[in-house]
Design a protein around this motif. Sequence first.
Motif: not given
Length: 65
Positions: A8-9, A33-36, A57-58
């Motif tokens: 969301e950020a 972003v997506e975490l792999l 965007a922290a």
Amino acid sequence: MRITADREACIGSGLCVLIEPAVFDQSDDDGLVELLDEGPLTDTVGTVEDAVQRCPAAALGSYPD
């Protein structure tokens, strides 16, 4: 170390992917972003920390296990 990503950020800059593509990716749908890998290997800790600190965007966080 554990990694978090606040979608969301996230503004979709892609800097994290450029810094450490083995841990971060961007969604094809919205560019966020997506975490792999939420628990990166020890050889990526330095670059993951760099990505966390440089996120405009922290939206990224890292926490010890």
